[in-house]
Design an enzyme around this catalytic site. Structure first.
Site, PDB file in Angstrom:
ATOM      1  N   TYR A 179       0.852  -1.132   0.129  1.00  0.00           N
ATOM      2  CA  TYR A 179      -0.023   0.127  -0.018  1.00  0.00           C
ATOM      3  C   TYR A 179       0.888   1.298   0.022  1.00  0.00           C
ATOM      4  CZ  TYR A 179      -3.593  -3.544   0.905  1.00  0.00           C
ATOM      5  OH  TYR A 179      -4.344  -4.603   0.705  1.00  0.00           O
ATOM      6  N   ARG A 226       3.589  -1.090  10.779  1.00  0.00           N
ATOM      7  CA  ARG A 226       3.528  -2.346  10.062  1.00  0.00           C
ATOM      8  C   ARG A 226       4.517  -2.263   8.714  1.00  0.00           C
ATOM      9  NH1 ARG A 226      -1.169  -6.882   8.458  1.00  0.00           N
ATOM     10  NH2 ARG A 226      -0.018  -8.273   9.530  1.00  0.00           N
TER      11      ARG A 226
END
Length: 347
Positions: A179, A226
């Protein structure tokens, strides 16, 4: 052996977890109109409040970050109120919950937000179609300008503030799984030749700017991230990527975050340019709190924690199938097997 999973774990001066089992972020595509969390979502999360920490499903920071149907947001007053129902329900059961902040970058689609284009580090399209909506082909994104990058940094910080207003105990910056933030960290998706591309320092600039802005907004103790050092999904592998993470991880360690969380579906995967498993690489380069994930069960997770491979374990699909996963593991009871049919209902 499993006892280590049920020890309290001190993240920092502000947050202590009641056990080492985290509920991993699990995209469920169940938000209501306006991408507002529902009462059913509040009940779903509250049933899992025995986890040491719940990490919410990925939650978009602004409209053009949407790449899947019915994923919740954290940019409107209605969404904040909807999430407040969720966090209140979790806290009523004695749980803790972080919001995972998300912009999908080139994995977004204009179908969802009606804009002219999607955005990414570079104008490099992702091959394929949108999951759950296979008729939608991915589009070529617009390469972000520097001023647009600066606006995104502010938008992440605002989303973090919104998360705290919504009652979350902290946030996890989603910098993994191909992403937007992860797209800056890999050569396949970042082909820039300005201050945000080319070198490890430049490619790490946007992720670190976002991290610093979120820390400034809500504090380092409430900020996790993350990461996916291995380009294992939605982008091609490039051995130069390791140099980027060799630079990024020590920089993050200096910031004393709540934790770093590995983003991978299967941690048994081996990557030549990382020298083996992604979790092993992270531990070699990051000595503070590390969250493992990727196919572990209670026994393999406790063994890995006892061996010092990571400090906490994030459990994904078993939590979909077992709202009482923590109790079952503690008691030594069998857990129900996950199946894809379960995705249709918030058990």
């Amino acid at each position: 052996m499993r006892d280590v999973l049920f020890e309290p774990y001190r993240l920092n001066d502000k947050i202590t977890l009641k056990n080492r089992i985290l509920m991993a972020p699990l995209t469920r595509c169940m938000a209501g109109p306006g991408l507002v969390p529902t009462d059913e979502m509040a009940a779903y999360y509250s049933r899992r409040a025995d986890a040491g920490l719940i990490i919410s499903e990925a939650t978009i920071i602004r409209p053009d970050g949407q790449g899947y149907p019915n994923t919740p947001g954290l940019f409107s007053a209605e969404q904040i109120l909807g999430w407040r129902k969720v966090t209140d329900a979790v806290h009523a059961k004695g749980g803790l919950i972080f919001a995972q902040l998300w912009h999908t970058g080139r994995v977004a689609h204009t179908f969802f937000f009606g804009g002219e284009h999607t955005v990414a580090p570079s104008a490099v399209a992702l091959n394929g179609t949108v999951p759950r909506m296979r008729e939608l082909q991915y589009e070529t994104p617009k390469a972000l300008t520097v001023s647009e990058i600066e606006q995104l940094v502010r938008d992440y910080a605002k989303a973090a503030e919104n998360a705290i207003e919504a009652g979350f105990d902290g946030v996890e910056i989603h910098g993994a799984n191909a992403y937007l933030i992860d797209e800056f960290l890999h050569h396949d998706s970042n082909r820039r030749d300005d201050d945000y591309g080319g070198s490890p320092e430049n490619m790490s600039r946007f992720p670190l700017q976002v991290t610093d802005a979120v820390i400034a907004a809500i504090g380092r103790e409430r900020t996790g991230i993350r990461l996916s050092p291995a380009a294992y999904v939605n982008m091609a592998t490039d051995a130069r990527d390791r140099q980027v993470f060799d630079y990024l991880l020590p920089a993050l360690e200096q910031r004393q975050l709540a934790y770093v969380h590995l983003g991978i579906f299967d941690d048994s995967m081996q990557f030549d340019y990382l020298g083996g498993q992604a979790s092993t690489y992270l531990r070699e380069h990051y000595q503070q709190t590390l969250v493992g994930v990727g196919g572990y069960d209670a026994d393999s997770a406790s063994a890995a924690i006892n061996a010092g491979k990571f400090d906490l374990i994030a459990i994904g699909r078993p939590f979909i199938a077992n709202p009482d996963y923590v109790a079952r593991v503690r008691q030594g009871d069998a857990t129900k097997a996950y199946s894809d049919e379960m995705l249709a209902t918030l058990y």
